[in-house]
Design an enzyme around this catalytic site. Structure first.
Site, PDB file in Angstrom:
ATOM      1  N   SER A 112       0.821  -1.222   0.000  1.00  0.00           N
ATOM      2  CA  SER A 112       0.000   0.000   0.000  1.00  0.00           C
ATOM      3  C   SER A 112       0.849   1.264   0.000  1.00  0.00           C
ATOM      4  O   SER A 112       1.934   1.311   0.611  1.00  0.00           O
ATOM      5  CB  SER A 112      -0.865  -0.017   1.266  1.00  0.00           C
ATOM      6  OG  SER A 112      -1.398   1.257   1.515  1.00  0.00           O
ATOM      7  N   GLU A 170       0.253   3.610   1.769  1.00  0.00           N
ATOM      8  CA  GLU A 170       0.356   4.047   3.171  1.00  0.00           C
ATOM      9  C   GLU A 170       1.760   3.768   3.723  1.00  0.00           C
ATOM     10  O   GLU A 170       2.150   4.345   4.740  1.00  0.00           O
ATOM     11  CB  GLU A 170      -0.690   3.334   4.037  1.00  0.00           C
ATOM     12  CG  GLU A 170      -2.079   3.915   3.938  1.00  0.00           C
ATOM     13  CD  GLU A 170      -2.171   5.340   4.509  1.00  0.00           C
ATOM     14  OE1 GLU A 170      -1.920   5.521   5.700  1.00  0.00           O
ATOM     15  OE2 GLU A 170      -2.470   6.261   3.738  1.00  0.00           O
ATOM     16  N   TYR A 200      -1.418   0.512  10.675  1.00  0.00           N
ATOM     17  CA  TYR A 200      -1.701  -0.149   9.393  1.00  0.00           C
ATOM     18  C   TYR A 200      -0.497  -0.027   8.453  1.00  0.00           C
ATOM     19  O   TYR A 200      -0.049  -1.017   7.865  1.00  0.00           O
ATOM     20  CB  TYR A 200      -2.946   0.484   8.747  1.00  0.00           C
ATOM     21  CG  TYR A 200      -3.181   0.042   7.316  1.00  0.00           C
ATOM     22  CD1 TYR A 200      -3.791  -1.163   7.023  1.00  0.00           C
ATOM     23  CD2 TYR A 200      -2.777   0.856   6.246  1.00  0.00           C
ATOM     24  CE1 TYR A 200      -4.001  -1.573   5.698  1.00  0.00           C
ATOM     25  CE2 TYR A 200      -2.990   0.460   4.926  1.00  0.00           C
ATOM     26  CZ  TYR A 200      -3.599  -0.751   4.657  1.00  0.00           C
ATOM     27  OH  TYR A 200      -3.799  -1.148   3.364  1.00  0.00           O
TER      28      TYR A 200
HETATM   29  P1  NAP Z   1     -11.495  -4.517   2.019  1.00  0.00           P
HETATM   30  O1  NAP Z   1     -12.636  -4.163   1.148  1.00  0.00           O
HETATM   31  O2  NAP Z   1     -11.433  -3.998   3.402  1.00  0.00           O
HETATM   32  O3  NAP Z   1     -11.394  -6.120   2.057  1.00  0.00           O
HETATM   33  C1  NAP Z   1     -10.572  -6.776   2.988  1.00  0.00           C
HETATM   34  C2  NAP Z   1     -10.834  -8.267   2.897  1.00  0.00           C
HETATM   35  O4  NAP Z   1      -9.981  -8.942   3.825  1.00  0.00           O
HETATM   36  C3  NAP Z   1     -12.269  -8.697   3.237  1.00  0.00           C
HETATM   37  O5  NAP Z   1     -12.654  -9.714   2.345  1.00  0.00           O
HETATM   38  C4  NAP Z   1     -12.111  -9.257   4.636  1.00  0.00           C
HETATM   39  O6  NAP Z   1     -13.079 -10.220   4.962  1.00  0.00           O
HETATM   40  C5  NAP Z   1     -10.753  -9.914   4.519  1.00  0.00           C
HETATM   41  N1  NAP Z   1     -10.099 -10.202   5.794  1.00  0.00           N
HETATM   42  C6  NAP Z   1      -9.799  -9.339   6.798  1.00  0.00           C
HETATM   43  N2  NAP Z   1      -9.167  -9.968   7.799  1.00  0.00           N
HETATM   44  C7  NAP Z   1      -9.068 -11.269   7.435  1.00  0.00           C
HETATM   45  C8  NAP Z   1      -8.518 -12.407   8.030  1.00  0.00           C
HETATM   46  N3  NAP Z   1      -7.931 -12.364   9.244  1.00  0.00           N
HETATM   47  N4  NAP Z   1      -8.559 -13.595   7.351  1.00  0.00           N
HETATM   48  C9  NAP Z   1      -9.159 -13.658   6.165  1.00  0.00           C
HETATM   49  N5  NAP Z   1      -9.723 -12.615   5.535  1.00  0.00           N
HETATM   50  C10 NAP Z   1      -9.668 -11.433   6.160  1.00  0.00           C
HETATM   51  O7  NAP Z   1     -10.107  -4.076   1.317  1.00  0.00           O
HETATM   52  P2  NAP Z   1      -9.809  -3.703  -0.224  1.00  0.00           P
HETATM   53  O8  NAP Z   1     -10.017  -2.250  -0.410  1.00  0.00           O
HETATM   54  O9  NAP Z   1     -10.466  -4.677  -1.110  1.00  0.00           O
HETATM   55  O10 NAP Z   1      -8.236  -3.907  -0.260  1.00  0.00           O
HETATM   56  C11 NAP Z   1      -7.673  -5.180  -0.580  1.00  0.00           C
HETATM   57  C12 NAP Z   1      -6.245  -5.223  -0.079  1.00  0.00           C
HETATM   58  O11 NAP Z   1      -5.476  -4.195  -0.683  1.00  0.00           O
HETATM   59  C13 NAP Z   1      -6.080  -5.018   1.423  1.00  0.00           C
HETATM   60  O12 NAP Z   1      -4.979  -5.798   1.831  1.00  0.00           O
HETATM   61  C14 NAP Z   1      -5.757  -3.548   1.564  1.00  0.00           C
HETATM   62  O13 NAP Z   1      -5.036  -3.318   2.759  1.00  0.00           O
HETATM   63  C15 NAP Z   1      -4.899  -3.349   0.318  1.00  0.00           C
HETATM   64  N6  NAP Z   1      -4.897  -2.014  -0.270  1.00  0.00           N
HETATM   65  C16 NAP Z   1      -6.077  -1.388  -0.554  1.00  0.00           C
HETATM   66  C17 NAP Z   1      -6.055  -0.153  -1.174  1.00  0.00           C
HETATM   67  C18 NAP Z   1      -7.334   0.573  -1.522  1.00  0.00           C
HETATM   68  O14 NAP Z   1      -7.261   1.801  -1.731  1.00  0.00           O
HETATM   69  N7  NAP Z   1      -8.455  -0.115  -1.653  1.00  0.00           N
HETATM   70  C19 NAP Z   1      -4.804   0.429  -1.524  1.00  0.00           C
HETATM   71  C20 NAP Z   1      -3.640  -0.263  -1.239  1.00  0.00           C
HETATM   72  C21 NAP Z   1      -3.681  -1.496  -0.627  1.00  0.00           C
HETATM   73  P3  NAP Z   1     -14.511  -9.836   5.641  1.00  0.00           P
HETATM   74  O15 NAP Z   1     -15.438  -9.590   4.484  1.00  0.00           O
HETATM   75  O16 NAP Z   1     -14.827 -11.052   6.425  1.00  0.00           O
HETATM   76  O17 NAP Z   1     -14.281  -8.615   6.486  1.00  0.00           O
HETATM   77  O1  F7E Z   2      -8.730   8.362   4.042  1.00  0.00           O
HETATM   78  C1  F7E Z   2      -9.051  11.905   5.006  1.00  0.00           C
HETATM   79  C2  F7E Z   2      -8.168  11.017   5.856  1.00  0.00           C
HETATM   80  O2  F7E Z   2      -9.796   6.347   5.049  1.00  0.00           O
HETATM   81  C3  F7E Z   2      -8.208   9.159   3.002  1.00  0.00           C
HETATM   82  C4  F7E Z   2      -7.204   2.307   2.470  1.00  0.00           C
HETATM   83  O3  F7E Z   2      -7.794   1.658   1.357  1.00  0.00           O
HETATM   84  O4  F7E Z   2      -5.931   3.761   1.054  1.00  0.00           O
HETATM   85  C5  F7E Z   2      -6.887   3.740   2.099  1.00  0.00           C
HETATM   86  O5  F7E Z   2      -6.377   4.397   3.240  1.00  0.00           O
HETATM   87  C6  F7E Z   2      -7.899  10.551   3.515  1.00  0.00           C
HETATM   88  C7  F7E Z   2      -7.129  10.590   4.840  1.00  0.00           C
HETATM   89  O6  F7E Z   2      -8.164   6.093   3.123  1.00  0.00           O
HETATM   90  C8  F7E Z   2     -12.355  11.740   6.448  1.00  0.00           C
HETATM   91  O7  F7E Z   2      -7.646  11.745   6.976  1.00  0.00           O
HETATM   92  C9  F7E Z   2     -10.990  13.281   5.809  1.00  0.00           C
HETATM   93  O8  F7E Z   2      -6.120  11.553   4.756  1.00  0.00           O
HETATM   94  O9  F7E Z   2     -10.381   6.993   2.687  1.00  0.00           O
HETATM   95  P1  F7E Z   2      -9.378   6.918   3.757  1.00  0.00           P
HETATM   96  P2  F7E Z   2      -6.625   5.951   3.497  1.00  0.00           P
HETATM   97  O10 F7E Z   2      -6.367   6.199   4.925  1.00  0.00           O
HETATM   98  O11 F7E Z   2      -5.859   6.768   2.510  1.00  0.00           O
HETATM   99  C10 F7E Z   2      -4.678   3.139   1.360  1.00  0.00           C
HETATM  100  C11 F7E Z   2      -3.815   3.220   0.137  1.00  0.00           C
HETATM  101  C12 F7E Z   2      -4.834   1.779   1.924  1.00  0.00           C
HETATM  102  O12 F7E Z   2      -3.968   0.938   1.759  1.00  0.00           O
HETATM  103  C13 F7E Z   2      -5.944   1.576   2.905  1.00  0.00           C
HETATM  104  O13 F7E Z   2      -6.257   0.195   3.035  1.00  0.00           O
HETATM  105  O14 F7E Z   2      -9.138  11.207   3.767  1.00  0.00           O
HETATM  106  N1  F7E Z   2     -10.390  12.094   5.556  1.00  0.00           N
HETATM  107  N2  F7E Z   2     -12.175  13.093   6.350  1.00  0.00           N
HETATM  108  C14 F7E Z   2     -11.223  11.109   5.933  1.00  0.00           C
HETATM  109  N3  F7E Z   2     -11.096   9.771   5.874  1.00  0.00           N
HETATM  110  C15 F7E Z   2     -12.136   9.036   6.332  1.00  0.00           C
HETATM  111  N4  F7E Z   2     -12.054   7.681   6.265  1.00  0.00           N
HETATM  112  N5  F7E Z   2     -13.265   9.616   6.869  1.00  0.00           N
HETATM  113  C16 F7E Z   2     -13.417  10.954   6.951  1.00  0.00           C
HETATM  114  O15 F7E Z   2     -14.431  11.455   7.440  1.00  0.00           O
END
Ligand code: NAP
Ligand code: F7E
Length: 336
Positions: free
Chosen positions: A125, A127, A149
């Site tokens: 990520s 992050e 995270y």
């Molecule tokens: P998501 O919607 O939160 O999905 C997370 C998945 O992980 C869900 O299916 C959840 O199952 C499963 N899970 C959580 N804990 C588990 C465990 N202990 N054992 C088995 N399954 C488990 O996340 P996403 O947005 O699709 O992201 C997919 C991956 O990419 C994650 O690793 C996230 O950290 C990473 N990522 C996401 C982004 C983004 O912007 N979306 C960017 C960079 C990296 P349940 O349905 O049971 O909760």
């Molecule tokens: O926040 C700001 C907050 O929670 C984005 C995950 O998919 O992307 C995601 O992580 C920004 C932050 O995503 C609110 O402070 C303002 O700066 O949508 P977010 P994230 O933290 O960037 C990365 C790449 C991952 O890997 C993660 O799994 O938005 N923000 N106001 C807010 N964020 C939230 N959630 N809620 C607010 O009200």
């Protein structure tokens, strides 16, 4: 050619659902790992449930991973499962480490023990860049995570590199920047905004409470990003790739685009709640996806504006159709 089998952990998540669709289109036999919870939530994969095999397992339990690999013998594993919501990682730092960090080791170890020829994708990520050390961020940018995270993802990234170098595994890390979709979890900011705009447009609420509007993110469409995951595992050699759009937008801009698409002025409806601010913020993310472009031939198809408007339209339609959504506002606030 024999049909390939892929295992997706996190198939019930946003990315898992898009990746499963994509792999089915490519002719794969798709196995999805789901964890045991009291009410199984298959909302995102309901439409393809009859085309995939679901199996119970958990990243916290290595024996379950070994059993799944032994029984199904996948050629590719996409490790998407994680505790993925950044604020929760301050409230549950140990659980976050167990799944998002050590879960990766458990899977890599299961691969090493059962079949070291399996190709492995780790969902790393942006992050990990946290307090960014250079702009834009590339595969060579040093990490400086700002949340439990982010720290857990850095561990997951380096253990993937380490198993590649120690055991010769085809283990690849995709460093993906933020990506959303109409299937995005309700607590992430772009979905919170799109659903809030839809509810305000339909007269069901008046205010949307947000945190830091100055934060900037590089935000793309999840459907585009899962293609990059697959491309990575088709390469002869494992490697690390940044996947991003190369553009950055503030949360304020997200609000402007989303509200104006619905014919509303965001300034009349967005209110600040300090409890959505984080103990340590990631202020600016913008990725350099040139390696993914050159080596994988990957580029995003959906623009920032197209994504936000697609999400608003989808939420307006869903609410009009009578769909109910959980109110996650209270449970996603950070306690002070
Ligand atoms: P998501 O919607 O939160 O999905 C997370 C998945 O992980 C869900 O299916 C959840 O199952 C499963 N899970 C959580 N804990 C588990 C465990 N202990 N054992 C088995 N399954 C488990 O996340 P996403 O947005 O699709 O992201 C997919 C991956 O990419 C994650 O690793 C996230 O950290 C990473 N990522 C996401 C982004 C983004 O912007 N979306 C960017 C960079 C990296 P349940 O349905 O049971 O909760
Ligand atoms: O926040 C700001 C907050 O929670 C984005 C995950 O998919 O992307 C995601 O992580 C920004 C932050 O995503 C609110 O402070 C303002 O700066 O949508 P977010 P994230 O933290 O960037 C990365 C790449 C991952 O890997 C993660 O799994 O938005 N923000 N106001 C807010 N964020 C939230 N959630 N809620 C607010 O009200």
């Amino acid at each position: 050619m024999a049909q390939k089998r892929a295992l997706i952990t996190g198939i019930t998540g946003q990315d898992g659902s898009y990746l499963a669709e994509f792999l089915l289109q490519q002719g794969y036999d798709v196995v999805g790992m789901i964890r045991r919870i009291s009410v199984i939530n298959l909302d995102r994969i309901e439409h393809i449930q009859d085309k995939v095999t679901l199996v119970q397992g958990d990243l916290l339990d290595e024996a379950s991973l070994i059993s799944i690999l032994t029984e199904f013998r996948p050629q590719e594993i996409y490790n998407l499962a994680a505790m993925s919501f950044v604020p929760t990682s301050w409230q549950q730092p140990v659980l976050t480490g167990e799944s998002t960090a050590l879960g990766v080791t458990r899977m890599l170890d299961a691969i090493r023990l059962v079949d070291p020829t399996i190709r492995f994708y780790q969902a790393s990520s942006s992050e990990m860049f946290g307090k960014v050390q250079e702009v834009p961020q590339s595969e060579r940018t040093p990490f400086y995570p700002r949340s439990p995270y982010g720290v857990a993802k850095v561990y997951g990234h380096w253990i993937t590199v380490n198993y590649r170098e120690s055991y010769g595994l085809h283990a690849t890390s995709g460093i993906l920047f933020n990506h959303g979709s109409p299937r995005r979890g309700l607590e992430f900011v772009e979905r919170k905004i799109s659903l809030g705009v839809a509810a305000i447009k339909l007269g069901r609420q008046d205010k949307l409470y947000l945190g830091n509007l100055d934060a900037r993110r590089d935000l793309g469409f999840a459907g585009d990003y899962v293609r990059a995951m697959w491309c990575m595992l088709q390469q002869d050699a494992p490697d690390d790739y940044v996947v991003a759009t190369g553009e950055t937008h503030s949360i304020r801009e997200m609000c402007e685009v989303a509200f104006s698409h619905a014919g509303l002025d965001w300034q009349n409806h967005v209110a600040s709640d300090p409890r959505f601010y984080r103990p340590a913020e990631v202020d600016l993310l913008v990725g350099d996806p040139s390696k993914a472009g050159a080596k994988l031939g990957w580029e995003p198809m959906v623009s920032f504006k197209e994504l936000i408007t697609m999400m608003v339209d989808s939420d307006v339609q869903a609410l009009q159709a009578g769909r109910r959504f959980a109110d996650v506002t209270e449970i996603t606030r950070l306690k002070r």
